[in-house]
Design an enzyme around this catalytic site. Sequence first.
Site, short mmCIF file in Angstrom:
data_model
loop_
_atom_site.label_atom_id
_atom_site.label_comp_id
_atom_site.label_asym_id
_atom_site.label_seq_id
_atom_site.Cartn_x
_atom_site.Cartn_y
_atom_site.Cartn_z
N HIS A 201 0.79 -1.24 0.00
CA HIS A 201 0.00 0.00 0.00
C HIS A 201 0.82 1.29 0.00
O HIS A 201 0.27 2.37 -0.12
CB HIS A 201 -0.95 0.02 1.20
CG HIS A 201 -0.25 0.26 2.51
ND1 HIS A 201 0.34 -0.74 3.23
CD2 HIS A 201 -0.02 1.40 3.19
CE1 HIS A 201 0.90 -0.23 4.31
NE2 HIS A 201 0.71 1.07 4.32
C1 UD1 Z 1 -1.73 5.43 6.07
C2 UD1 Z 1 -0.40 5.79 6.76
C3 UD1 Z 1 0.55 4.60 6.68
C4 UD1 Z 1 -0.09 3.33 7.20
C5 UD1 Z 1 -1.39 3.10 6.44
C6 UD1 Z 1 -2.11 1.84 6.92
C7 UD1 Z 1 0.25 8.16 6.58
C8 UD1 Z 1 1.18 9.11 5.94
N1 UD1 Z 1 0.26 6.90 6.10
O1 UD1 Z 1 -1.43 5.23 4.69
O2 UD1 Z 1 1.68 4.87 7.47
O3 UD1 Z 1 0.78 2.24 6.97
O4 UD1 Z 1 -2.24 4.23 6.64
O5 UD1 Z 1 -3.16 1.54 6.06
O6 UD1 Z 1 -0.47 8.53 7.46
N2 UD1 Z 1 -8.34 5.45 1.12
C9 UD1 Z 1 -9.59 4.92 0.94
N3 UD1 Z 1 -10.32 4.62 2.04
C10 UD1 Z 1 -9.86 4.84 3.31
C11 UD1 Z 1 -8.60 5.41 3.48
C12 UD1 Z 1 -7.84 5.70 2.37
O7 UD1 Z 1 -10.04 4.69 -0.17
O8 UD1 Z 1 -10.60 4.52 4.27
C13 UD1 Z 1 -7.52 5.75 -0.07
C14 UD1 Z 1 -7.70 7.15 -0.58
O9 UD1 Z 1 -7.64 7.11 -1.97
C15 UD1 Z 1 -6.48 7.87 -0.06
C16 UD1 Z 1 -5.43 6.78 -0.05
O10 UD1 Z 1 -6.15 5.60 0.24
O11 UD1 Z 1 -6.15 8.96 -0.84
C17 UD1 Z 1 -4.36 7.00 0.96
O12 UD1 Z 1 -4.91 7.06 2.26
P1 UD1 Z 1 -4.12 7.69 3.49
O13 UD1 Z 1 -4.87 7.50 4.73
O14 UD1 Z 1 -3.71 9.07 3.15
O15 UD1 Z 1 -2.79 6.85 3.56
P2 UD1 Z 1 -2.57 5.29 3.60
O16 UD1 Z 1 -1.99 4.90 2.30
O17 UD1 Z 1 -3.75 4.51 4.06
#
Ligand code: UD1
Length: 373
Positions: A201
């Site tokens: 991820h």
């Molecule tokens: C975040 C953490 C990472 C952790 C991970 C666990 C940061 C910088 N990163 O990364 O350290 O390992 O969580 O999962 O805080 N999205 C969805 N649904 C959700 C959440 C996210 O579709 O419920 C998608 C969205 O497109 C979003 C992307 O995932 O833009 C990234 O989500 P984000 O929470 O920013 O970071 P993670 O990649 O989940």
Amino acid sequence: MVLGARPQFIKTSIVCSLLHDKPEMELNLIHTGQHYDNELSRLFFEELEIPEPLENLGVGSGTHAEQTGRMMIGLERTMLKLKPDIVLVPGDTNSTLAGAIAASKLKIPVCHIESGCRSRNMAMPEEVNRILTDHCSMMLFAPSALAQSNLRAEGIEEDRIHLVGDTMFDVFKVCLEKATRSNAITDLGIGSSSYVVVTVHRASNVDDRNSLSRIVDALVRLKTETGLSVVFPAHPRTLKNLDKFHLRTHLERGNVSVINPIGYLDMLKLMQYAQLIITDSGGIQKEAFWLHVPCLTLRYETEWPETVENGANWLVGNSSESIFETASRLLSDTSIRERIAKVSNPYGDGNASLRVVSILETASSEGKLRLRS
Ligand code: UD1
């Protein structure tokens, strides 16, 4: 306590329940809303019996500054209203950093759970979050002796550092027992066949078409050439990018099982009986080690170097060749689990959460939870 992302729900679940049961302490959970899909959030609250958050800020996705900024604005408002004596922030996500900055600017003592981990890669958003959070925290709870020594090396005063062990190991120990009830393996139709579990991820692996494509190629080759099942519970971010880069059909045609994210107990059960784990997650590197399953990490460095030094984890980056070659080599090594099982655990004894709560209680009763002027 400020929470927002899946790994934070897991690693604090025991701390939350211990604090929740203390009549002299009032625990207020604030969910930033960083993770909002049921499979990344609600499922974990239910499964791990985490108390309901007092508030969900609903910040959702965005750029790092947008997301962290929205969290800080919401958290400041809530902290001004609640006037907490302490703000607890776990891990290394944007929610961690937002909680630490908002609280420290309001002169509320910050306590960082999982403090002192370093990957030495400042291009990782989590590394920036870790360092900044540690340096504005009053109490730093280190999961390992190495994390403790990292903090010392950065000049953090000894009386701020507490080596407690890893709260994630506490949760792992308790949940492994419960995971025996999971039907994940039969539900996935893997039956008794041998399989590999994959999770990916990180932005560096999934936001770039070439990187994701190299990983996909390696997984398809692994499935085709070894005949093992390859099970890939994919993060929503990964699923979106697999579609965006038209890579999902390549995986499916190659018979790699791409599934939606699964709960903690199902994931533990699935990992426990895997031949090999391939991941870029921080937590899964340790869980693989605790389960004595060899782990191949799709990164070039790790904040959990003890797993590598102890011969349980291999850093292979995202080159298709090195993923496939290393996976094949590990799969043919029949004594590997036995060797990993002999290594002692550098992440504590399963009582880290108890120590965190007892240190907080003592500090609070001695009136030590005050910010330095
Ligand atoms: C975040 C953490 C990472 C952790 C991970 C666990 C940061 C910088 N990163 O990364 O350290 O390992 O969580 O999962 O805080 N999205 C969805 N649904 C959700 C959440 C996210 O579709 O419920 C998608 C969205 O497109 C979003 C992307 O995932 O833009 C990234 O989500 P984000 O929470 O920013 O970071 P993670 O990649 O989940």
